[in-house]
Structures are given as C-alpha cells and as structure tokens.
Design a protein around this motif. Sequence first.
Motif, PDB file in Angstrom:
ATOM      1  N   THR A   1       0.703  -1.408   0.202  1.00 60.31           N
ATOM      2  CA  THR A   1       0.168  -0.332  -0.134  1.00 60.31           C
ATOM      3  C   THR A   1       0.458   1.363   0.221  1.00 60.31           C
ATOM      4  OG1 THR A   1      -1.819  -1.148   1.336  1.00 60.31           O
ATOM      5  CG2 THR A   1      -1.882   0.732   1.017  1.00 60.31           C
TER       6      THR A   1
ATOM      7  N   LEU B   1      -5.758   4.232   0.341  1.00 61.01           N
ATOM      8  CA  LEU B   1      -5.001   3.973  -0.103  1.00 61.01           C
ATOM      9  C   LEU B   1      -4.128   4.569   1.428  1.00 61.01           C
ATOM     10  CD1 LEU B   1      -3.081   4.187  -3.183  1.00 61.01           C
ATOM     11  CD2 LEU B   1      -3.833   2.280  -2.096  1.00 61.01           C
TER      12      LEU B   1
ATOM     13  N   ARG C   1      -3.571   2.084   4.396  1.00 57.49           N
ATOM     14  CA  ARG C   1      -1.758   1.755   5.316  1.00 57.49           C
ATOM     15  C   ARG C   1      -2.653   1.432   6.990  1.00 57.49           C
ATOM     16  NH1 ARG C   1       1.616   5.943   6.411  1.00 57.49           N
ATOM     17  NH2 ARG C   1       0.378   6.969   4.676  1.00 57.49           N
TER      18      ARG C   1
END
Length: 303
Positions: free
Chosen positions: A194, A207, A211
């Motif tokens: 990621t 994203l 994460r």
Amino acid sequence: MANFKGHALPGTFFLIGGLWWAVKYSLYYATRKNRNLGCLASKAVLRRLEIFEGSVMLSFSLIGMLAEQFVPDGPQLRLYDYGSHKWDHLMNWQHATMYLFFGLAGATSLAVHLTDIAPQALDRMLLGIALFIEGRHCSYKVLSMLPNAVSAFSHGTPTISVGFLFLYHLHGRDMLDVHVHQLLLYATFGGALTTFLEIFHRGNILLELLRATLATLQGTWFWQIGFVLYPPAGMAEWNLSDHNNMTFITMCYCWHFCFSLFAIAGVYGIVSWVVRSRLKRTPTMEMGLLKTMEREQESEDEL
C-alpha cells in the motif's frame, strides 16, 4: 522481543501509528473538501503535522533500538562473543535493525518536510522499505518446519510470503509460533504494498486509510502474539502444537482485522463529523475572512 513486553512495545507503536494516520488522513480529506475551514486547512498546519509524525517515528525507533540492546539480557551493542566464538543475541540485533529502518523513514520524512532538497515521494518509499524489511522472505523453508509440509508440497500448495529479516527468524520453532508470525506478515506485506502504491498515488484516501488499518492490525496482532507465546503470570499457556489452536488463532486474526476496520471507520466518521460541525458553526462572513487569511498564509509558505 523474546518476551511479552518485547511484543507489547512494537504493538503499542503500531497501534498508535495506525490511529494517528487515521486521524491525520481523515482530517486531510475533510479539509480538502471544505476549503473554508481557514487555518485548519492551511499548508503550514499540515506540514507541522508531518514534521510531528516524523519526529515521533524517529523517537519511537530510537526507543525500540535502545530497548533491544540494553535490556538486562540484551547484547549491549556486542555483535560477536569472542569468548565463545559465536554471534551474540542475533534476534535482538534483528529487531533493532527493524527499528533502524523505521527510524530512517522518520528521518526521511523530516528531511522532506523541513527542506526542499528531498523529493516529496521519498518519505513513502522509505516507509515502504521499512515495512518490507520488517517482514521475512519465506517460501518453502517455513513450510518445511510444519508437520504437514510434505503433504502441502505434494498437493502443490506452497505458501510464499514476502520480506527479509525473518527468513531464518522462525527456524525450528513450534507450529503455532510459526503460524502467528505468518499471519503477521499478511498485514506487514499489505502495508508495504500500500505504501509503495502511495508513491505514485499520493493523497489517495483509500490507500491512506488502508495503510492505517493494516498498521492498527499489526499493533493488535503483536499484542496477541505476546499473549499466545509469552502469557503473563497467572494466564494459561497455549499448546503450541495443537491444530485446533491454529484454527482458532486464524479466526482470531480475522476478528482483529474486523476490529481494525471498524476502528479506522469510526475515526474517519468522528473526524468528518467534527469538521462538518465546525463548518456549520462558522458564519458566512467569517468564512470569507478565513479564506482570505488562508490564501495569505499559503503565499507566505510558498515564499
């Protein structure tokens, strides 16, 4: 890390980091959508948050390295024992190396946001490398430690995990010990992948929150590993060779993942609600003044 506290320490670091990322990126996204929030959305404030994050990451990494070296049974900065002609406390050195790369990621973040020398994407690249180093490269070697390795190979179902440091980290360990660390690698590898994607898609809220979710999962799972392998005094010990325990711990991992998803979603919802509430309380005239002040502040930042 060869005790409960050694797993609780990185677990706490990752848990704090994951929740912090959830708050920060939710705030970024909400302020990008509502530019009338004035100083809250200014580039100066956002840069200060990045500097704060880099400083905390560097500090946590230094604490982790010092803890691995100077615990009572640690190597005390000695890599080789010339008396016995053996490497000294290599596991502690492995963990210290893991912390070292997160320290480099924190230092790189400071360099990116305090100076104009380093390219902006460099902080994501170093963070991705740190997560990659945290993992281990394990293809057929880990399977060879498991009782059903031959059966797995005969059916052509080998499992491949990506990473470096734990290539030999699990050699000779019990079945459940290997399994809980394998499960950790899914979160580690997912976080690394990621972060590398963010190099090319910086500012993608999905994203960024993914994460944060995987970092939170790593944090809670480090604590779970501590309870499984090194239960505190008064708690029952786990049978590390029981297949039912492996089945349960896999299900437990899914619960941890579900908790992480709900935790990050909850943080996102709270931050969005706070931003909207502030936006509603801000009068129209004041919003215009704040917008003007914001443009002036950003002009000063550019100078």
